[in-house]
Design a protein around this motif. Sequence first.
Motif, PDB file in Angstrom:
ATOM      1  N   GLN A  22     -33.360 -23.539  46.541  1.00 19.16           N
ATOM      2  CA  GLN A  22     -34.555 -22.773  46.862  1.00 19.16           C
ATOM      3  C   GLN A  22     -34.435 -21.375  46.263  1.00 19.16           C
ATOM      4  OE1 GLN A  22     -35.104 -22.953  51.093  1.00 19.16           O
ATOM      5  NE2 GLN A  22     -36.585 -21.296  51.027  1.00 19.16           N
ATOM      6  N   GLN A  23     -35.500 -20.901  45.622  1.00 18.55           N
ATOM      7  CA  GLN A  23     -35.456 -19.531  45.090  1.00 18.55           C
ATOM      8  C   GLN A  23     -35.677 -18.526  46.223  1.00 18.55           C
ATOM      9  OE1 GLN A  23     -36.842 -17.733  41.226  1.00 18.55           O
ATOM     10  NE2 GLN A  23     -38.703 -17.536  42.420  1.00 18.55           N
ATOM     11  N   SER A  24     -34.909 -17.454  46.228  1.00 22.07           N
ATOM     12  CA  SER A  24     -35.096 -16.379  47.208  1.00 22.07           C
ATOM     13  C   SER A  24     -34.689 -15.075  46.530  1.00 22.07           C
ATOM     14  CB  SER A  24     -34.231 -16.643  48.441  1.00 22.07           C
ATOM     15  OG  SER A  24     -34.407 -15.612  49.377  1.00 22.07           O
ATOM     16  N   LEU A  25     -35.684 -14.254  46.176  1.00 22.89           N
ATOM     17  CA  LEU A  25     -35.418 -13.063  45.366  1.00 22.89           C
ATOM     18  C   LEU A  25     -35.006 -11.895  46.257  1.00 22.89           C
ATOM     19  CD1 LEU A  25     -38.330 -13.425  42.800  1.00 22.89           C
ATOM     20  CD2 LEU A  25     -35.949 -14.141  42.552  1.00 22.89           C
ATOM     21  N   ARG A  26     -33.758 -11.912  46.695  1.00 23.02           N
ATOM     22  CA  ARG A  26     -33.190 -10.866  47.567  1.00 23.02           C
ATOM     23  C   ARG A  26     -31.700 -10.782  47.268  1.00 23.02           C
ATOM     24  NH1 ARG A  26     -30.765 -14.334  52.274  1.00 23.02           N
ATOM     25  NH2 ARG A  26     -31.906 -16.253  52.009  1.00 23.02           N
ATOM     26  N   ALA A  27     -31.081  -9.681  47.679  1.00 22.59           N
ATOM     27  CA  ALA A  27     -29.623  -9.576  47.577  1.00 22.59           C
ATOM     28  C   ALA A  27     -29.028 -10.723  48.384  1.00 22.59           C
ATOM     29  CB  ALA A  27     -29.167  -8.236  48.129  1.00 22.59           C
ATOM     30  N   GLY A  28     -28.107 -11.499  47.781  1.00 20.68           N
ATOM     31  CA  GLY A  28     -27.555 -12.681  48.450  1.00 20.68           C
ATOM     32  C   GLY A  28     -28.418 -13.920  48.258  1.00 20.68           C
ATOM     33  N   GLY A  29     -29.463 -13.794  47.457  1.00 14.74           N
ATOM     34  CA  GLY A  29     -30.366 -14.920  47.193  1.00 14.74           C
ATOM     35  C   GLY A  29     -30.158 -15.496  45.805  1.00 14.74           C
ATOM     36  N   ILE A  30     -31.142 -16.294  45.360  1.00 16.73           N
ATOM     37  CA  ILE A  30     -31.036 -17.017  44.095  1.00 16.73           C
ATOM     38  C   ILE A  30     -32.348 -16.888  43.320  1.00 16.73           C
ATOM     39  CG2 ILE A  30     -30.962 -19.378  43.137  1.00 16.73           C
ATOM     40  CD1 ILE A  30     -29.008 -20.095  45.379  1.00 16.73           C
ATOM     41  N   ALA A  31     -32.236 -16.637  42.003  1.00 16.67           N
ATOM     42  CA  ALA A  31     -33.412 -16.673  41.126  1.00 16.67           C
ATOM     43  C   ALA A  31     -33.344 -17.953  40.297  1.00 16.67           C
ATOM     44  CB  ALA A  31     -33.425 -15.454  40.209  1.00 16.67           C
ATOM     45  N   VAL A  32     -34.456 -18.670  40.225  1.00 13.74           N
ATOM     46  CA  VAL A  32     -34.526 -19.895  39.421  1.00 13.74           C
ATOM     47  C   VAL A  32     -35.463 -19.603  38.260  1.00 13.74           C
ATOM     48  CG1 VAL A  32     -35.127 -22.339  39.418  1.00 13.74           C
ATOM     49  CG2 VAL A  32     -34.113 -21.325  41.470  1.00 13.74           C
ATOM     50  N   LEU A  33     -34.907 -19.502  37.050  1.00 10.12           N
ATOM     51  CA  LEU A  33     -35.695 -19.079  35.889  1.00 10.12           C
ATOM     52  C   LEU A  33     -35.929 -20.248  34.938  1.00 10.12           C
ATOM     53  CD1 LEU A  33     -33.620 -15.842  35.036  1.00 10.12           C
ATOM     54  CD2 LEU A  33     -35.626 -15.994  36.528  1.00 10.12           C
ATOM     55  N   PRO A  34     -37.205 -20.619  34.672  1.00  4.80           N
ATOM     56  CA  PRO A  34     -37.471 -21.668  33.685  1.00  4.80           C
ATOM     57  C   PRO A  34     -37.023 -21.198  32.302  1.00  4.80           C
ATOM     58  CG  PRO A  34     -39.459 -21.049  34.908  1.00  4.80           C
ATOM     59  CD  PRO A  34     -38.420 -20.027  35.222  1.00  4.80           C
ATOM     60  N   ARG A 253     -21.887 -13.952  45.939  1.00  2.00           N
ATOM     61  CA  ARG A 253     -21.899 -14.759  47.162  1.00  2.00           C
ATOM     62  C   ARG A 253     -23.345 -14.891  47.612  1.00  2.00           C
ATOM     63  NH1 ARG A 253     -17.965 -14.033  44.519  1.00  2.00           N
ATOM     64  NH2 ARG A 253     -17.064 -12.136  45.377  1.00  2.00           N
ATOM     65  N   VAL A 254     -23.810 -16.155  47.704  1.00  2.00           N
ATOM     66  CA  VAL A 254     -25.225 -16.418  48.010  1.00  2.00           C
ATOM     67  C   VAL A 254     -25.350 -17.229  49.298  1.00  2.00           C
ATOM     68  CG1 VAL A 254     -25.960 -16.259  45.598  1.00  2.00           C
ATOM     69  CG2 VAL A 254     -25.240 -18.472  46.516  1.00  2.00           C
ATOM     70  N   ASP A 255     -26.552 -17.251  49.849  1.00  2.00           N
ATOM     71  CA  ASP A 255     -26.807 -17.929  51.122  1.00  2.00           C
ATOM     72  C   ASP A 255     -26.711 -19.447  50.935  1.00  2.00           C
ATOM     73  OD1 ASP A 255     -27.697 -18.849  53.541  1.00  2.00           O
ATOM     74  OD2 ASP A 255     -29.465 -17.554  53.626  1.00  2.00           O
ATOM     75  N   PRO A 256     -25.714 -20.110  51.566  1.00  2.00           N
ATOM     76  CA  PRO A 256     -25.556 -21.558  51.380  1.00  2.00           C
ATOM     77  C   PRO A 256     -26.792 -22.364  51.813  1.00  2.00           C
ATOM     78  CG  PRO A 256     -23.592 -20.651  52.404  1.00  2.00           C
ATOM     79  CD  PRO A 256     -24.633 -19.560  52.404  1.00  2.00           C
ATOM     80  N   GLN A 257     -27.584 -21.798  52.735  1.00  2.00           N
ATOM     81  CA  GLN A 257     -28.774 -22.539  53.208  1.00  2.00           C
ATOM     82  C   GLN A 257     -29.771 -22.820  52.087  1.00  2.00           C
ATOM     83  OE1 GLN A 257     -29.992 -21.160  57.485  1.00  2.00           O
ATOM     84  NE2 GLN A 257     -29.054 -19.457  56.396  1.00  2.00           N
ATOM     85  N   LEU A 258     -29.703 -22.011  50.995  1.00  2.00           N
ATOM     86  CA  LEU A 258     -30.640 -22.224  49.880  1.00  2.00           C
ATOM     87  C   LEU A 258     -30.337 -23.503  49.117  1.00  2.00           C
ATOM     88  CD1 LEU A 258     -30.729 -18.534  48.603  1.00  2.00           C
ATOM     89  CD2 LEU A 258     -32.456 -19.697  49.993  1.00  2.00           C
ATOM     90  N   PHE A 259     -29.133 -24.070  49.343  1.00  2.00           N
ATOM     91  CA  PHE A 259     -28.728 -25.279  48.619  1.00  2.00           C
ATOM     92  C   PHE A 259     -28.982 -26.559  49.404  1.00  2.00           C
ATOM     93  CE2 PHE A 259     -26.512 -22.216  46.072  1.00  2.00           C
ATOM     94  CZ  PHE A 259     -26.503 -22.796  44.817  1.00  2.00           C
ATOM     95  N   ILE A 260     -29.294 -26.444  50.686  1.00  8.51           N
ATOM     96  CA  ILE A 260     -29.472 -27.676  51.454  1.00  8.51           C
ATOM     97  C   ILE A 260     -30.962 -27.945  51.692  1.00  8.51           C
ATOM     98  CG2 ILE A 260     -27.176 -27.966  52.443  1.00  8.51           C
ATOM     99  CD1 ILE A 260     -27.917 -26.405  54.807  1.00  8.51           C
ATOM    100  N   ALA A 261     -31.280 -29.236  51.856  1.00 14.37           N
ATOM    101  CA  ALA A 261     -32.675 -29.680  51.915  1.00 14.37           C
ATOM    102  C   ALA A 261     -33.473 -28.883  52.938  1.00 14.37           C
ATOM    103  CB  ALA A 261     -32.715 -31.160  52.267  1.00 14.37           C
ATOM    104  N   ARG A 262     -34.691 -28.511  52.524  1.00 15.31           N
ATOM    105  CA  ARG A 262     -35.557 -27.710  53.400  1.00 15.31           C
ATOM    106  C   ARG A 262     -36.213 -28.607  54.426  1.00 15.31           C
ATOM    107  NH1 ARG A 262     -37.385 -26.244  47.681  1.00 15.31           N
ATOM    108  NH2 ARG A 262     -35.340 -27.067  47.245  1.00 15.31           N
TER     109      ARG A 262
END
Length: 262
Positions: A22-34, A253-262
């Motif tokens: 899941q993309q989450s544009l915050r410190a500790g988050g993840i950016a998904v760039l096409p 270090r990123v939020d592990p919850q972004l990797f598990i099914a929503r």
Amino acid sequence: MFMKKILLLCCFCTTTYAQLPQQSLRAGGIAVLPLPSNVQQVSYNHQSVLITQEQNQKYAVVGIPLSTPVGTTYAQIDTQSVPIHVQPYAYAEQHIKLQNQSYVQPSSIQLERYKTEAQEQHQIYTSFTPSNTLPQFIAPTKGKFSNSFGRKRFFNEEERAPHSGLDIPAPVGQTVIAPADGTVVKTGDYFFNGKTVFIDHGQGLITMLCHLSEIDVQAGQTVKQGEAIAKVGKTGRVTGPHLHWGMSLNDARVDPQLFIAR
Ligand SMILES: [Zn+2]
């Protein structure tokens, strides 16, 4: 007949390509760039970045460090700078009372030990193993978890680094599994993290499982998702038994919850 063929093809597509985090544009988050299909190299903060494919589209999956200020930061896609707009995010505060004062004010010997351990961990986080796949993730043990990732922490009222993983409260001895396919790169017993397992999932994506009571794998061993690898414990700097699940992506270090099914 024609429709059936299309459906079959679609099913094939969804099982062939990884589900993006899941993309989450915050410190500790993840950016998904096409990405354009001919891209060779993506980097961020001088670290190589994970590249994956979903359907027929390539993506860069960029970890944003917890220390990143709000504003615009840039990933390098081949020779181009591509902006990532980091949004504000209100992480909670946590005030922890520790009986063992050496975890708040470590002695010089303990600090020396910690320095060596931090260097070892830095080497793991900055490593980049080539891989074409992004594995799917599940939680590494049973239990409810709250939003403990990113919390600002005060130990006996002294501010320390924010919490860089997700805590799952669980009893000592409960089974810990590999959250995704990978290779165990290191196991150890660390000053703050206690007994710990590091799993490399490829392209700078690393799982860290801490405070274990027992480790049942060795460095170099490949593991499959769901395989039992350790037991929950309370080793290192803890106030009670739980599993600390950390995930690092391009040394962020990123939020592990972004990797598990929503
Ligand atoms: Zn923790």
